[in-house]
Design a protein around this motif. Structure first.
Motif, PDB file in Angstrom:
ATOM      1  N   THR A  37       0.841  -1.197   0.000  1.00  0.00           N
ATOM      2  CA  THR A  37       0.000   0.000   0.000  1.00  0.00           C
ATOM      3  C   THR A  37       0.874   1.244   0.000  1.00  0.00           C
ATOM      4  O   THR A  37       1.821   1.350   0.772  1.00  0.00           O
ATOM      5  CB  THR A  37      -0.891   0.026   1.264  1.00  0.00           C
ATOM      6  N   ARG A  38       0.531   2.172  -0.862  1.00  0.00           N
ATOM      7  CA  ARG A  38       1.325   3.409  -0.881  1.00  0.00           C
ATOM      8  C   ARG A  38       0.896   4.297   0.279  1.00  0.00           C
ATOM      9  O   ARG A  38      -0.273   4.321   0.659  1.00  0.00           O
ATOM     10  CB  ARG A  38       1.143   4.124  -2.213  1.00  0.00           C
ATOM     11  N   LYS A  39       1.865   5.007   0.808  1.00  0.00           N
ATOM     12  CA  LYS A  39       1.573   5.808   1.995  1.00  0.00           C
ATOM     13  C   LYS A  39       1.739   7.302   1.708  1.00  0.00           C
ATOM     14  O   LYS A  39       2.643   7.693   0.966  1.00  0.00           O
ATOM     15  CB  LYS A  39       2.521   5.416   3.127  1.00  0.00           C
ATOM     16  N   PHE A  40       0.881   8.100   2.333  1.00  0.00           N
ATOM     17  CA  PHE A  40       1.067   9.553   2.249  1.00  0.00           C
ATOM     18  C   PHE A  40       1.287  10.131   3.638  1.00  0.00           C
ATOM     19  O   PHE A  40       0.788   9.611   4.643  1.00  0.00           O
ATOM     20  CB  PHE A  40      -0.114  10.239   1.550  1.00  0.00           C
ATOM     21  N   TYR A  41       2.046  11.208   3.650  1.00  0.00           N
ATOM     22  CA  TYR A  41       2.337  11.942   4.879  1.00  0.00           C
ATOM     23  C   TYR A  41       1.901  13.373   4.622  1.00  0.00           C
ATOM     24  O   TYR A  41       2.183  13.922   3.563  1.00  0.00           O
ATOM     25  CB  TYR A  41       3.844  11.863   5.139  1.00  0.00           C
ATOM     26  N   ASP A  53      -9.141  21.117   5.586  1.00  0.00           N
ATOM     27  CA  ASP A  53      -8.921  20.695   4.195  1.00  0.00           C
ATOM     28  C   ASP A  53      -8.008  19.472   4.118  1.00  0.00           C
ATOM     29  O   ASP A  53      -8.199  18.599   3.270  1.00  0.00           O
ATOM     30  CB  ASP A  53      -8.270  21.828   3.387  1.00  0.00           C
ATOM     31  N   SER A  54      -7.014  19.412   4.993  1.00  0.00           N
ATOM     32  CA  SER A  54      -6.103  18.259   4.972  1.00  0.00           C
ATOM     33  C   SER A  54      -6.872  16.972   5.236  1.00  0.00           C
ATOM     34  O   SER A  54      -6.532  15.912   4.718  1.00  0.00           O
ATOM     35  CB  SER A  54      -4.996  18.416   6.018  1.00  0.00           C
ATOM     36  N   GLU A  55      -7.941  17.080   6.030  1.00  0.00           N
ATOM     37  CA  GLU A  55      -8.759  15.895   6.318  1.00  0.00           C
ATOM     38  C   GLU A  55      -9.566  15.482   5.079  1.00  0.00           C
ATOM     39  O   GLU A  55      -9.850  14.314   4.881  1.00  0.00           O
ATOM     40  CB  GLU A  55      -9.666  16.175   7.518  1.00  0.00           C
ATOM     41  N   ILE A  56      -9.899  16.451   4.252  1.00  0.00           N
ATOM     42  CA  ILE A  56     -10.581  16.144   2.985  1.00  0.00           C
ATOM     43  C   ILE A  56      -9.586  15.482   2.022  1.00  0.00           C
ATOM     44  O   ILE A  56      -9.883  14.474   1.389  1.00  0.00           O
ATOM     45  CB  ILE A  56     -11.194  17.427   2.382  1.00  0.00           C
ATOM     46  N   VAL A  64      -8.505   6.161  -2.932  1.00  0.00           N
ATOM     47  CA  VAL A  64      -7.775   5.538  -4.042  1.00  0.00           C
ATOM     48  C   VAL A  64      -6.639   4.646  -3.525  1.00  0.00           C
ATOM     49  O   VAL A  64      -5.676   4.362  -4.256  1.00  0.00           O
ATOM     50  CB  VAL A  64      -7.249   6.587  -5.070  1.00  0.00           C
ATOM     51  N   GLY A  65      -6.756   4.230  -2.263  1.00  0.00           N
ATOM     52  CA  GLY A  65      -5.861   3.190  -1.766  1.00  0.00           C
ATOM     53  C   GLY A  65      -4.633   3.658  -0.998  1.00  0.00           C
ATOM     54  O   GLY A  65      -3.834   2.847  -0.549  1.00  0.00           O
ATOM     55  N   PHE A  66      -4.486   4.960  -0.821  1.00  0.00           N
ATOM     56  CA  PHE A  66      -3.349   5.428  -0.027  1.00  0.00           C
ATOM     57  C   PHE A  66      -3.634   5.265   1.461  1.00  0.00           C
ATOM     58  O   PHE A  66      -4.780   5.394   1.905  1.00  0.00           O
ATOM     59  CB  PHE A  66      -3.086   6.920  -0.293  1.00  0.00           C
ATOM     60  N   GLN A  67      -2.591   5.015   2.225  1.00  0.00           N
ATOM     61  CA  GLN A  67      -2.735   4.893   3.674  1.00  0.00           C
ATOM     62  C   GLN A  67      -1.954   6.044   4.312  1.00  0.00           C
ATOM     63  O   GLN A  67      -0.879   6.405   3.816  1.00  0.00           O
ATOM     64  CB  GLN A  67      -2.124   3.558   4.087  1.00  0.00           C
ATOM     65  N   SER A  68      -2.476   6.613   5.396  1.00  0.00           N
ATOM     66  CA  SER A  68      -1.761   7.750   5.981  1.00  0.00           C
ATOM     67  C   SER A  68      -0.657   7.254   6.919  1.00  0.00           C
ATOM     68  O   SER A  68      -0.783   6.206   7.552  1.00  0.00           O
ATOM     69  CB  SER A  68      -2.742   8.671   6.693  1.00  0.00           C
ATOM     70  N   GLU A  74       8.922   6.965   5.582  1.00  0.00           N
ATOM     71  CA  GLU A  74       8.371   5.760   4.931  1.00  0.00           C
ATOM     72  C   GLU A  74       7.271   6.111   3.931  1.00  0.00           C
ATOM     73  O   GLU A  74       6.574   5.231   3.436  1.00  0.00           O
ATOM     74  CB  GLU A  74       7.832   4.780   5.986  1.00  0.00           C
ATOM     75  N   SER A  75       7.123   7.416   3.621  1.00  0.00           N
ATOM     76  CA  SER A  75       5.992   7.781   2.764  1.00  0.00           C
ATOM     77  C   SER A  75       6.387   7.844   1.294  1.00  0.00           C
ATOM     78  O   SER A  75       7.545   8.109   0.949  1.00  0.00           O
ATOM     79  CB  SER A  75       5.396   9.105   3.215  1.00  0.00           C
ATOM     80  N   ASP A  76       5.394   7.597   0.434  1.00  0.00           N
ATOM     81  CA  ASP A  76       5.600   7.676  -1.015  1.00  0.00           C
ATOM     82  C   ASP A  76       5.168   9.038  -1.544  1.00  0.00           C
ATOM     83  O   ASP A  76       5.513   9.428  -2.646  1.00  0.00           O
ATOM     84  CB  ASP A  76       4.780   6.581  -1.708  1.00  0.00           C
ATOM     85  N   LEU A  77       4.373   9.707  -0.734  1.00  0.00           N
ATOM     86  CA  LEU A  77       3.845  11.006  -1.137  1.00  0.00           C
ATOM     87  C   LEU A  77       3.876  11.925   0.076  1.00  0.00           C
ATOM     88  O   LEU A  77       3.209  11.665   1.079  1.00  0.00           O
ATOM     89  CB  LEU A  77       2.396  10.818  -1.630  1.00  0.00           C
ATOM     90  N   ILE A  78       4.686  12.985  -0.023  1.00  0.00           N
ATOM     91  CA  ILE A  78       4.760  13.954   1.085  1.00  0.00           C
ATOM     92  C   ILE A  78       3.987  15.196   0.667  1.00  0.00           C
ATOM     93  O   ILE A  78       4.279  15.782  -0.379  1.00  0.00           O
ATOM     94  CB  ILE A  78       6.228  14.342   1.393  1.00  0.00           C
TER      95      ILE A  78
END
Ligand code: SAH
Ligand code: SF4
Ligand code: F3S
Length: 480
Positions: A37-41, A53-56, A64-68, A74-78
């Motif tokens: 699973t791809r992760k976002f931070y 807005d960050s909660e939205i 779409v499958g991202f996990q916080s 360890e994140s794929d998207l900062i």
């Protein structure tokens, strides 16, 4: 004004139906323990609206499958949700981007995205200036995030800074981030039409628009069912909330919306922010007085205590008008606490005019204030038409005087609470000791008191105050 709308009852009935029947929110998906699973931070700066807005954004990404994750390494998207309100706010963001650059070096393929007001203000310039930024997304374009991330995966820089006249994200169930599980924000409107001369918000957030009242009430119901006991209705100028039901033509004012949310559950506290002095009506004050669960606290930013400066700021009220609003609050809700925002050293402000701000702090007897020195923002009316002529040392000295006085007033305000007993909503452990709980009273003051067995966060208790600093009340649980 919509207070004499004869069809309001009809609208309320519709909302009660929606409260009882309709399943409005999709649940946030449970985090999947899948290693792929791809992760976002995400980090947020600026006002409560940005945090909301960050909660939205988190909700859109989880769909779409991202996990916080709370660990950026360890994140794929900062993502960084940014603020442009003062120069310092933007400097902070640039410093954080240097830190993210380092993560990118160690984890190639990690994407960095700038969201929010700075993205909107700087647009493509941000991509030119910050070579390692992959995505730039303005506050009204978050639905586009999954598509832009997919494009960035293919090596394309993604940008969408389109400002909408309609977007309110009404149908998106925010994924609560860093929540205490007790109090949550609900955005009720977006943008601002006010054009205060110092302020960048109308440029970064676009035109004012109000969110569907049904979706607001439904979000409050959903939060209550999840254990939340306090909601804060958010907007840059909540008093100008107005929504028209497209099906029935019924119109809802802020006072009416407040009443609807207050009626959802008597033990769900309702707060709101921010009130603009020019629009705060007696009708809102009467609604506040009528419901015990609408908190007796108003954030009513004055900005300056001097009428000439207020005129230059284009606040559209003067000192007398503001004092009239203070008196209305005192008359209609005698136990209401009031707080403020203050700008020291606005263009051409004289020492006497600065004194007027100090005397206003005294007169209003604010329980607290957010205080700033003026920071010129490119593109605003003040930047284009007025000279930023107060030297930095003078701005800083005036700000210090404002802070010193406000601290004294806050201390006095809190000292006057000694001996009183307040209903407190428990939020969790106090910062200093896990033997103590912290919570707020209706007036939004933080209260710290020793724990008692059987009580837990999300419950109400009565606390008698025996001590106070300028920031906190201390007390003990008593029977009521
Ligand atoms: N909508 C709210 C304020 C949002 S911005 C209102 O109208 O009250 C939060 C606060 O930041 C403002 O109230 C103001 O005090 C401060 N602020 C805004 N622009 C600023 C600037 N250019 N320099 C210093 N402070 C500013
Ligand atoms: Fe800025 Fe004024 Fe709008 Fe507040 S009301 S966001 S200060 S323009
Ligand atoms: Fe900052 Fe934008 Fe809020 S400029 S104060 S984050 S609306």
């Amino acid at each position: 004004m919509y207070n004499d709308n004869p069809t309001l009852e009809g609208l309320k009935n519709e909302i009660v139906e929606c409260k009882q029947g309709e399943v409005f929110h999709k649940e946030n998906p449970e985090p999947t323990p899948d290693a792929d699973t791809r992760k976002f931070y995400i980090e947020s700066y600026g006002c409560q609206m940005n945090f909301s807005d960050s909660e939205i954004v988190a909700s859109i990404l989880s769909e779409v499958g991202f996990q916080s994750t709370r660990n950026m390494e360890e994140s794929d998207l900062i993502l960084i949700n940014t603020c442009s309100i003062r120069e310092k706010a933007e400097d902070t963001v640039r410093k954080r981007l240097r830190v993210f650059d380092k993560v990118k070096e160690t984890r190639p393929g990690t994407l960095v995205g700038v969201l929010g007001c700075m993205a909107e203000r700087l647009k493509t310039k941000l991509l030119d200036e910050e070579k390692l930024v992959d995505l730039v997304i303005g506050p009204d374009a978050y639905r586009d995030l999954p598509k832009l991330v997919a494009e960035a995966d293919d090596g394309e820089k993604g940008i969408n800074v389109f400002l909408s006249r309609e977007e309110t994200y009404a149908d998106i169930s925010p994924m609560r981030l860093d929540s205490n599980g007790v109090s949550a924000f609900i955005s009720i409107m977006r943008g601002c039409d006010n054009m205060c001369s110092f302020c960048v918000v109308p440029f970064t957030r676009g035109r004012e628009r109000s969110r569907d009242a049904f979706s607001i009430v439904a979000e409050a119901v959903d939060l209550y069912n999840k254990g939340y006991r306090e909601v804060t209705l958010l907007g840059q100028n909540v008093d100008s909330y107005k929504w028209e039901n497209p099906e029935t033509g019924n119109r809802v004012s802020f006072a009416e919306l407040l009443e609807m949310v207050a009626q959802v559950y008597p033990d769900l506290r309702v707060r709101f922010s921010t009130s603009h002095p020019k629009d705060m009506t007696d009708e809102v004050l009467h609604t506040m007085a009528k419901y015990e669960n609408i908190c007796k606290y108003i954030h009513l930013p004055v900005q300056s205590g001097n009428s000439r400066v207020l005129d230059l700021m284009n606040r559209t009220y003067d000192r007398e008008w503001y004092i009239d609003r203070l008196e209305a609050i005192k008359r209609i809700i005698p136990d209401c606490a009031i707080s403020s925002d203050i700008i020291a050293g606005f263009c051409t402000e004289t020492e006497e005019e600065h004194q007027d701000t100090l005397s206003m702090i005294e007169l209003a007897n604010y329980s607290m204030s957010y205080m700033f020195f003026y920071s010129e923002r490119p593109g605003t009316v003040a930047a284009r038409k007025l000279e930023d002529d107060i030297p930095l040392e003078v701005k800083k000295r005036r700000l210090q005087e404002v802070i010193r006085l406000q601290t004294q007033i806050s201390y006095r305000h809190n000292q006057r609470d000694i001996g009183k007993t307040f209903k407190v909503l428990i939020e969790g452990d106090s910062k200093k000791s896990d033997q103590d709980f912290k919570g707020r009273n209706s007036q939004n003051k933080m209260v710290v008191f020793p724990k008692q067995e059987g009580l837990k966060p999300g419950e109400y208790t009565w606390v008698k105050i025996h001590d106070a600093t300028s920031a906190t009340l201390k007390g003990e649980i008593v029977e009521k």
